[in-house]
Design a protein around this motif. Structure first.
Motif, short mmCIF file in Angstrom:
data_model
loop_
_atom_site.label_atom_id
_atom_site.label_comp_id
_atom_site.label_asym_id
_atom_site.label_seq_id
_atom_site.Cartn_x
_atom_site.Cartn_y
_atom_site.Cartn_z
N ALA A 157 46.10 50.92 42.91
CA ALA A 157 46.93 50.86 41.70
C ALA A 157 47.50 49.47 41.48
O ALA A 157 47.50 48.96 40.35
CB ALA A 157 48.06 51.89 41.81
N ASN A 158 47.98 48.83 42.53
CA ASN A 158 48.53 47.49 42.38
C ASN A 158 47.45 46.49 41.97
O ASN A 158 47.69 45.61 41.14
CB ASN A 158 49.20 47.05 43.69
CG ASN A 158 50.59 47.59 43.82
OD1 ASN A 158 51.53 47.09 43.21
ND2 ASN A 158 50.76 48.65 44.60
N LYS A 159 46.26 46.62 42.54
CA LYS A 159 45.17 45.72 42.16
C LYS A 159 44.76 45.96 40.70
O LYS A 159 44.52 45.00 39.96
CB LYS A 159 43.98 45.92 43.09
CG LYS A 159 44.23 45.45 44.52
CD LYS A 159 43.09 45.83 45.44
CE LYS A 159 43.39 45.45 46.88
NZ LYS A 159 42.34 45.94 47.81
N HIS A 160 44.67 47.23 40.33
CA HIS A 160 44.35 47.53 38.93
C HIS A 160 45.35 46.86 37.99
O HIS A 160 44.98 46.27 36.96
CB HIS A 160 44.39 49.04 38.68
CG HIS A 160 43.37 49.82 39.42
ND1 HIS A 160 43.40 51.20 39.52
CD2 HIS A 160 42.27 49.43 40.12
CE1 HIS A 160 42.37 51.61 40.23
NE2 HIS A 160 41.68 50.56 40.60
N GLY A 161 46.64 46.98 38.34
CA GLY A 161 47.67 46.40 37.49
C GLY A 161 47.54 44.90 37.36
O GLY A 161 47.70 44.33 36.27
N GLN A 162 47.23 44.25 38.46
CA GLN A 162 47.04 42.80 38.42
C GLN A 162 45.88 42.41 37.51
O GLN A 162 45.97 41.46 36.72
CB GLN A 162 46.79 42.26 39.84
CG GLN A 162 47.99 42.33 40.76
CD GLN A 162 49.05 41.33 40.38
OE1 GLN A 162 48.75 40.19 40.03
NE2 GLN A 162 50.30 41.73 40.45
N VAL A 163 44.79 43.17 37.60
CA VAL A 163 43.62 42.89 36.76
C VAL A 163 43.94 43.14 35.29
O VAL A 163 43.62 42.32 34.41
CB VAL A 163 42.42 43.75 37.21
CG1 VAL A 163 41.27 43.67 36.20
CG2 VAL A 163 41.95 43.31 38.59
N ILE A 164 44.59 44.26 35.01
CA ILE A 164 44.94 44.59 33.62
C ILE A 164 45.87 43.54 33.04
O ILE A 164 45.67 43.05 31.92
CB ILE A 164 45.60 45.98 33.55
CG1 ILE A 164 44.58 47.07 33.88
CG2 ILE A 164 46.21 46.22 32.17
CD1 ILE A 164 45.20 48.44 34.11
N GLY A 165 46.92 43.17 33.81
CA GLY A 165 47.87 42.19 33.33
C GLY A 165 47.23 40.84 33.04
O GLY A 165 47.57 40.18 32.06
N ALA A 166 46.29 40.46 33.91
CA ALA A 166 45.60 39.19 33.69
C ALA A 166 44.80 39.22 32.38
O ALA A 166 44.88 38.30 31.56
CB ALA A 166 44.67 38.88 34.86
N ASN A 167 44.05 40.29 32.17
CA ASN A 167 43.22 40.38 30.97
C ASN A 167 44.06 40.56 29.70
O ASN A 167 43.78 39.94 28.67
CB ASN A 167 42.22 41.52 31.12
CG ASN A 167 41.15 41.21 32.15
OD1 ASN A 167 40.52 40.17 32.10
ND2 ASN A 167 40.96 42.10 33.10
N ALA A 168 45.08 41.39 29.79
CA ALA A 168 45.94 41.59 28.61
C ALA A 168 46.74 40.34 28.29
O ALA A 168 47.11 40.10 27.14
CB ALA A 168 46.88 42.76 28.85
N GLY A 169 46.99 39.52 29.32
CA GLY A 169 47.75 38.29 29.12
C GLY A 169 46.91 37.09 28.75
O GLY A 169 47.43 35.98 28.66
N GLY A 170 45.61 37.30 28.56
CA GLY A 170 44.76 36.21 28.12
C GLY A 170 43.97 35.52 29.20
O GLY A 170 43.20 34.59 28.93
N ASP A 171 44.13 35.95 30.45
CA ASP A 171 43.36 35.38 31.55
C ASP A 171 42.13 36.27 31.78
O ASP A 171 41.74 37.04 30.89
CB ASP A 171 44.24 35.31 32.80
CG ASP A 171 43.76 34.24 33.78
OD1 ASP A 171 42.63 33.76 33.63
OD2 ASP A 171 44.52 33.90 34.70
N TYR A 172 41.53 36.20 32.96
CA TYR A 172 40.33 36.97 33.23
C TYR A 172 40.35 37.43 34.68
O TYR A 172 40.63 36.66 35.60
CB TYR A 172 39.07 36.15 32.97
CG TYR A 172 37.79 36.86 33.40
CD1 TYR A 172 37.30 37.92 32.65
CD2 TYR A 172 37.11 36.48 34.55
CE1 TYR A 172 36.13 38.58 33.03
CE2 TYR A 172 35.94 37.13 34.94
CZ TYR A 172 35.47 38.19 34.18
OH TYR A 172 34.32 38.84 34.57
N ALA A 173 40.07 38.74 34.88
CA ALA A 173 39.96 39.28 36.24
C ALA A 173 39.16 40.56 36.17
O ALA A 173 39.04 41.19 35.12
CB ALA A 173 41.36 39.55 36.82
#
Length: 458
Positions: free
Chosen positions: A310-326
């Motif tokens: 769950a924590n890894k998913h959140g990091q990936v989602i936050g990166a993509n939603a924030g304009g980065d890539y993961a």
């Protein structure tokens, strides 16, 4: 230019990790973040609840990584005790209800994150909702159970289910001085293991004074004075219970997603791509216990409810939603637990998992010790290893033993992720000193045995 709005449904690990990561990448002037959480807590460790109940963790707040106030200080509009009741995907909005006032309203979004978690299985049995019957999914659940334990005079407890939560709660109740019975429907406890390894868990729990009743489905929670639970009933027997704890498992909480027509997998979890976007929806992401993930060993999707994912998913989602890539590439199914001094670990496929995907395989079981046999404190350990026939590719490892057994599974998890064969594992340069391991580490003992069996197999 007006700021975009990201709406997060669910304020625990995946949801708030996504919100926090997106906020680090974009300030409030560029991205407004609104998060809804139906309980009174955010960003807490549900995995720690059995250890809080047992007394290893003295303070409930120790399980909270970040409070609602701390999230608010970081520019996240966090709305507690507010439940999202409807998704309008076409209109890009969510309907929410304040649980204390009943007020309902719609909130629009440019980006949506679904982190709705999982729901504990609670079969519709007579007495299942009686006082004295407890689940342990949330911090509120843990507190309610502790309150019951503090005021209950009887000393009989029954745990229904023998998975991770079931065995951990059995230990917690033993620590509170209860006579504990664990009732479960499978042949052996810990169905995430093969039955022969589950039998080792059964034997060890029996040696701890825990009564383990396998192959028995619960048919009723019998109630007595005041409507309180007094016994757990199966087809063959009734087990006295002053306290009942349910550890039957969980299912993805995806009712909202289903009603909105979002894609779900076989276990009812949301289906996403590598960036954790919901398949077919550019502006919607999902993560945590409400999604299915790719099993890198079997090649199929599966539902695994773990805080690490769950924590890894959140990091990936936050990166993509924030304009980065993961991306989140998938899992190998690693998990570790304990009951009293017994450590239980697994990664990869069980025998029935390998059969289900059409793999031909060999299995071996190796007995070893946690340290050099002559070194004080050496404890016995059993390692079971499964490898693909002919290729020797590692498919799975299960470990049951005392101190030093559980975390050895991480070596196997790395090997599975790398696609290693048991022959390659056999050559791994692992650390050795008598206080930590025999000359041949137990995992390597199993790898060597598996490699030999692969070479001689037809």
């Amino acid at each position: 230019m007006a700021a975009e709005r990201m709406v997060v449904v669910g304020g625990d690990a995946a949801g708030m990790a996504a919100a926090s990561q997106a906020r680090r990448l974009k300030g409030p002037d560029r991205l407004e973040i609104v998060a809804f959480e139906r309980t009174g807590f955010t960003s807490y460790s549900a995995c720690g609840i059995p250890y809080w109940v047992a007394g290893d963790v003295s303070d409930r707040d120790a399980l909270v990584a970040r409070t609602p106030h701390e999230h608010a200080e970081r520019g996240i509009d966090l709305r507690m005790r507010t439940e999202v009741t409807e998704l309008d995907v076409a209109g890009r909005r969510v309907r929410a209800r304040e649980l204390e006032t009943g007020r309902e309203y719609w909130t629009g979004y440019d980006k949506l994150v679904l982190a709705t978690g999982a729901s504990p299985l609670r079969p519709p049995l007579p007495g299942i909702d009686a006082p004295g019957v407890h689940g342990v999914q949330t911090l509120d659940d843990g507190q309610a159970l502790l309150d019951t334990l503090a005021r209950t005079k009887g000393r009989h407890a029954v745990v229904v289910g023998a998975g991770y939560i079931g065995v951990e709660m059995a230990e917690a109740l033993v620590r509170h001085g209860y006579e504990v019975t664990v009732v479960h429907r499978d042949e052996q406890p810990m169905s995430t293991l093969d039955p022969d390894m589950g039998r080792l868990v059964h034997e060890a729990m029996t040696g701890m004074g825990i009564t383990v009743v396998g192959g028995q489905a619960v048919t009723e929670i019998r109630t007595g004075e005041g409507g309180r639970a007094c016994a757990v009933v199966t087809r063959d027997a009734a087990y006295p219970a002053d306290v009942v704890v349910l550890g039957i498992g969980v299912r993805p909480r995806t009712g909202l997603a289903r009603a909105a027509g979002l894609p779900l997998g076989d276990s009812g979890g949301l289906l996403t791509d590598l960036s954790m976007r919901v398949r077919g929806y550019e502006e919607i992401w999902a993560g945590g216990d409400c999604v299915e993930v790719l099993d890198l060993v079997s090649g199929r999707t599966r539902h695994i409810a773990l805080g690490t994912h769950a924590n890894k998913h959140g990091q990936v989602i936050g990166a993509n939603a924030g304009g980065d890539y993961a991306t989140f590439p998938g899992v190998v199914g690693t998990a570790v637990s304990k009951v009293c001094d017994l450590e239980i670990a697994r990664t990869g496929l069980r025998e029935k998992d390998a059969h289900a995907v059409g793999l031909r395989f060999e299995t071996v079981t190796a007995q070893s010790t946690s340290r050099a046999g002559y070194y004080p404190g050496a404890e016995p350990m059993t390692v079971k290893m499964t490898a693909e026939r002919r290729t020797g590719r590692l498919l799975g490892v299960q470990i049951v033993g005392r101190e030093g057994a559980g975390k050895r599974v991480d070596v196997a998890a790395v090997a599975l992720t790398a696609g290693m064969t048991v022959e390659q594992m056999n050559a791994l340069d692992l650390g050795y000193a008598p206080p930590f391991s025999p000359v041949w580490d137990p995992v390597l003992v199993a790898a060597r045995k598996a490699a030999k069996q692969i070479r001689t197999a037809d």
